[in-house]
Design an enzyme around this catalytic site. Structure first.
Site, PDB file in Angstrom:
ATOM      1  N   SER A   4       0.784  -1.299   0.021  1.00 57.86           N
ATOM      2  CA  SER A   4       0.049   0.126   0.075  1.00 57.86           C
ATOM      3  C   SER A   4       0.986   1.299   0.007  1.00 57.86           C
ATOM      4  O   SER A   4       1.606   1.574  -0.963  1.00 57.86           O
ATOM      5  CB  SER A   4      -1.166  -0.152   1.343  1.00 57.86           C
ATOM      6  OG  SER A   4      -1.676   1.008   1.223  1.00 57.86           O
ATOM      7  N   ARG A  12      -3.186   4.671  20.746  1.00 55.08           N
ATOM      8  CA  ARG A  12      -3.399   3.083  20.432  1.00 55.08           C
ATOM      9  C   ARG A  12      -2.240   2.736  20.023  1.00 55.08           C
ATOM     10  O   ARG A  12      -1.543   3.545  19.095  1.00 55.08           O
ATOM     11  CB  ARG A  12      -4.850   3.140  19.432  1.00 55.08           C
ATOM     12  CG  ARG A  12      -4.681   3.795  18.267  1.00 55.08           C
ATOM     13  CD  ARG A  12      -5.591   3.695  17.206  1.00 55.08           C
ATOM     14  NE  ARG A  12      -5.547   2.388  16.550  1.00 55.08           N
ATOM     15  CZ  ARG A  12      -4.707   2.507  15.450  1.00 55.08           C
ATOM     16  NH1 ARG A  12      -4.011   3.490  15.019  1.00 55.08           N
ATOM     17  NH2 ARG A  12      -4.451   1.107  14.750  1.00 55.08           N
ATOM     18  N   PRO A  13      -1.951   1.634  20.103  1.00 53.38           N
ATOM     19  CA  PRO A  13      -0.756   1.016  19.592  1.00 53.38           C
ATOM     20  C   PRO A  13      -1.234   0.744  17.944  1.00 53.38           C
ATOM     21  O   PRO A  13      -2.188   0.317  17.492  1.00 53.38           O
ATOM     22  CB  PRO A  13      -0.883  -0.607  20.258  1.00 53.38           C
ATOM     23  CG  PRO A  13      -1.985  -0.834  20.773  1.00 53.38           C
ATOM     24  CD  PRO A  13      -2.633   0.555  21.127  1.00 53.38           C
TER      25      PRO A  13
HETATM   26  C1  16G Z   1      -4.232  -0.360   7.372  1.00 61.10           C
HETATM   27  C2  16G Z   1      -5.726  -0.571   7.296  1.00 61.10           C
HETATM   28  C3  16G Z   1      -6.081   0.868   7.620  1.00 61.10           C
HETATM   29  C4  16G Z   1      -5.835   1.729   8.667  1.00 61.10           C
HETATM   30  C5  16G Z   1      -4.321   1.481   9.039  1.00 61.10           C
HETATM   31  C6  16G Z   1      -4.088   2.080  10.363  1.00 61.10           C
HETATM   32  C7  16G Z   1      -6.752  -1.950   5.720  1.00 61.10           C
HETATM   33  C8  16G Z   1      -6.971  -2.322   4.454  1.00 61.10           C
HETATM   34  N1  16G Z   1      -5.868  -1.001   6.031  1.00 61.10           N
HETATM   35  O1  16G Z   1      -3.466   0.533   6.522  1.00 61.10           O
HETATM   36  O2  16G Z   1      -7.647   0.810   7.407  1.00 61.10           O
HETATM   37  O3  16G Z   1      -6.293   2.988   8.977  1.00 61.10           O
HETATM   38  O4  16G Z   1      -3.905   0.229   8.793  1.00 61.10           O
HETATM   39  O5  16G Z   1      -2.667   2.032  10.721  1.00 61.10           O
HETATM   40  O6  16G Z   1      -7.421  -2.391   6.724  1.00 61.10           O
HETATM   41  P1  16G Z   1      -2.288   1.882  12.099  1.00 61.10           P
HETATM   42  O7  16G Z   1      -2.724   0.800  12.828  1.00 61.10           O
HETATM   43  O8  16G Z   1      -0.630   1.967  11.886  1.00 61.10           O
HETATM   44  O9  16G Z   1      -2.599   3.329  12.492  1.00 61.10           O
HETATM   45 MG    MG Z   2      -3.722   1.203   0.510  1.00 61.68          MG
END
Ligand code: 16G
Ligand code: MG
EC number: 5.4.2.3
Length: 577
Positions: free
Chosen positions: A64, A496-497
């Site tokens: 991504s 949050r983690p």
């Molecule tokens: C991932 C998730 C996204 C979320 C992000 C949070 C999918 C397809 N993608 O990219 O939705 O906003 O993680 O990242 O589920 P974080 O946990 O590092 O904050």
């Molecule tokens: Mg993406």
């Protein structure tokens, strides 16, 4: 299962000693060079999941918005959804099994999940444009074939296109044709039908500048744009011919830095948008006549879409329920606007698409968006049937509204958030409502907000509840946050983690940017002190440099927690001139 063959092949995809990875919010993600064994094993797992569900399963190779050197993999379940939670655990076990334990882990999973090993298996594979993706998807194929699975390799695809293919195949084509051409045709014809009236009026909503993050979105949009022109003409930037994937561009960069990507030519009041590296996220933005940057994120996208749907639902008057699903990151102003002005019920879930998606399935029409631009709209089977019936049978105005809804159903990728599909929905709504990007932006004013990262020895010491809005552990942290929040107006903060990085995320919002930044800093410090912070202590914002900016104002960049964030233009303004 020919376990001897698996063992032999697995040696060619050996797991590096001591490497432990977790199937996180969006699958496995790390440096590409550590992923070969994971890919091979996800090929194996996809075969088991396919046998168990008696359906086609998808495997997407992408990381991504991560840097180009990273890669990742996720499995797609039969209805085009993210992999079920119980299988995420199997994925983690399989990826981390030492070489000699691999056969036993495969047998364990098959037994626990009651997999019928005599069943046929079919797996479809897609990949993004990273240099490592082709080789890694070959490792997935090795895993699929050694367990006797059949496969189809779509090659380069956006993540949402792979989700679409999986659902098309498992619905026997009812959802659409499982080809890239089928995807282009389904979305484009819905868009053309929906916008017929607007584009006859000949208004000037027709050009859109798209920053493609130097990723797969550029290739696919370049192929697709002929299908919906001349209704909408898109101009592609960061199309991968020069720049590096996600580097200083893309939806994640624009959202987190709150500034335009490099490599796009923006004129005042021009509507622009950015995709992320695998084209499942989108944000919009523009510069006003004073050169000020305005970001239109997932929250405002959700608001635009919900208000349009709500109007159509009122016209068809059939009592279908509409709900909006957000996460704790949704700006407080958006939630207030949806609940108090639009009178739409709003729900909050944990971060990560799968959580929002499942909540949205509870409504006739469920709109879900993360503030970062990931989201879509789900229509229940009952709602779809009702709408289709009204589009055939009812009278004039009602029929017109039902027909619009019918096209909207086809225009959304209901398997997952999709930058291309969301872009077409937004463009259609703006055109039909005759709205400019400024009018859309003016629906409500975002509260100033700030996100920071804190490094701690073990981020799992933090556990949360109430859709990640309250900390349960470590003791005392929530109380400390509550006390800090009380000091400011219109304020809110949570921690949050992260599910994708080895850090704790801090979010704060308040009545002014200054107060927001203070609150974010103070909460970061509380996390550092109470949750085992490591490295440098969080620092209050420091003015690092001043420089002349357009029209003689100043740009001041701040460094906080070792991270560059935000440039405040005109902060000292004329006083210094
Ligand atoms: C991932 C998730 C996204 C979320 C992000 C949070 C999918 C397809 N993608 O990219 O939705 O906003 O993680 O990242 O589920 P974080 O946990 O590092 O904050
Ligand atoms: Mg993406």
């Amino acid at each position: 299962m020919d376990l001897d063959a698996v063992t032999k092949q697995s040696v060619l995809h050996a797991k590096p000693d001591g490497l432990i990875l977790q199937y996180g919010t969006a699958g496995f993600r790390t440096k590409a060079e550590h992923l070969d064994h994971v890919m091979f094993r996800m090929g194996l797992l996809a075969v088991l999941r396919s046998k168990q569900t008696k359906s086609t399963i998808g495997v997407m190779v992408t990381a991504s918005h991560n840097p180009e050197e990273d890669n990742g993999v996720k499995l797609v379940d039969p209805l085009g959804e993210m992999l079920a939670a119980s299988w995420e655990e199997h994925a983690t076990c399989l990826a981390n099994a030492e070489e000699q334990h691999l056969p036993r882990v495969l047998v364990d999973i098959s037994e626990k999940a009651a997999v019928d090993l005599h069943q046929d298996a079919f797996v479809v594979i897609g990949r993004d444009t990273r240099p490592s993706s082709e080789r890694l998807s070959q490792s997935v194929i090795d895993g699929v074939t050694v367990l006797g699975g059949q496969f189809y390799d779509y090659g380069l695809l956006t993540t949402p296109q792979l989700h679409y293919m999986v659902f098309c195949r498992n619905s026997n084509g009812q959802y659409g044709k499982a080809t890239v051409e089928g995807y282009y045709q389904k979305l484009s014809s819905a868009f053309v039908e929906l916008t017929k009236q607007a584009f006859c009026r000949g208004d000037d909503h027709r050009t859109l500048k798209v920053d493609c993050a130097n990723g797969i979105g550029a290739l696919k949009l370049a192929e697709m744009k002929h299908y919906f022109s001349p209704g909408l003409s898109v101009q592609l930037f960061n199309d991968g011919t020069k720049g590096k994937l996600n580097h200083l561009c893309g939806a994640d960069f624009v959202k987190s830095h709150q500034k335009p990507p490099q490599g796009i030519e923006m004129r005042a009041n021009e509507r622009c948008c950015s995709f992320d590296g695998d084209a499942d996220r989108i944000v919009y933005y523009y510069h006003d006549a004073d050169g000020q940057f305005h970001l239109i994120d997932g929250d405002k996208i959700a608001t635009l879409i919900s208000s349009f749907l709500k109007e159509l639902l009122l016209e068809i008057g059939d009592g279908l329920s509409l709900g909006v699903v957000q996460t704790a990151y949704a700006n407080g102003s958006s939630t207030r606007y949806l609940e108090e002005v639009m009178k739409v019920p709003v729900y909050c879930t944990k971060t990560g698409v799968k959580h929002l998606h499942h909540k949205a399935q509870e409504f006739d029409i469920g709109v879900y968006f993360e503030a970062n631009g990931h989201g879509t709209v789900l229509f229940s089977k009952a709602a779809e049937t009702k709408i289709k019936q009204l589009a055939k049978e009812s009278e004039d105005e009602k029929r017109k509204a039902a027909k619009m809804l019918e096209n909207i159903i086809d225009l959304f990728n209901q398997t997952i958030g999709d930058a291309i599909s969301d872009m077409l929905v937004i463009e259609a709504i703006l055109a039909l409502k005759g709205l400019t990007v400024q009018q859309w932006d003016a629906l409500y004013t975002d509260l100033p907000n700030r996100q920071l990262k804190v490094k701690v020895a073990d981020r799992q010491v933090i556990s949360t509840t109430d859709a990640e809005r309250q900390v349960v552990k470590p003791p005392g942290l929530q109380e400390a946050i509550n006390d800090l929040v009380k000091k400011y107006r219109l304020s809110r903060a949570f921690v949050r983690p992260s599910g994708t990085e080895d850090i704790v995320r801090v979010y704060a919002e308040a009545d002014s940017q200054e107060n927001t930044d203070s609150l974010a800093y103070e909460v970061s410090l509380a996390v550092f002190q109470l949750a085992g912070g490591i490295g440098e202590r969080p620092q209050r914002g420091l003015i690092i440099f001043l420089k002349h900016y357009q029209n003689h104002s100043l740009e001041i960049a701040l460094l906080e927690n070792g991270l560059w964030f935000s440039s405040f233009k005109s902060l000292l303004g004329k006083a210094v001139e």
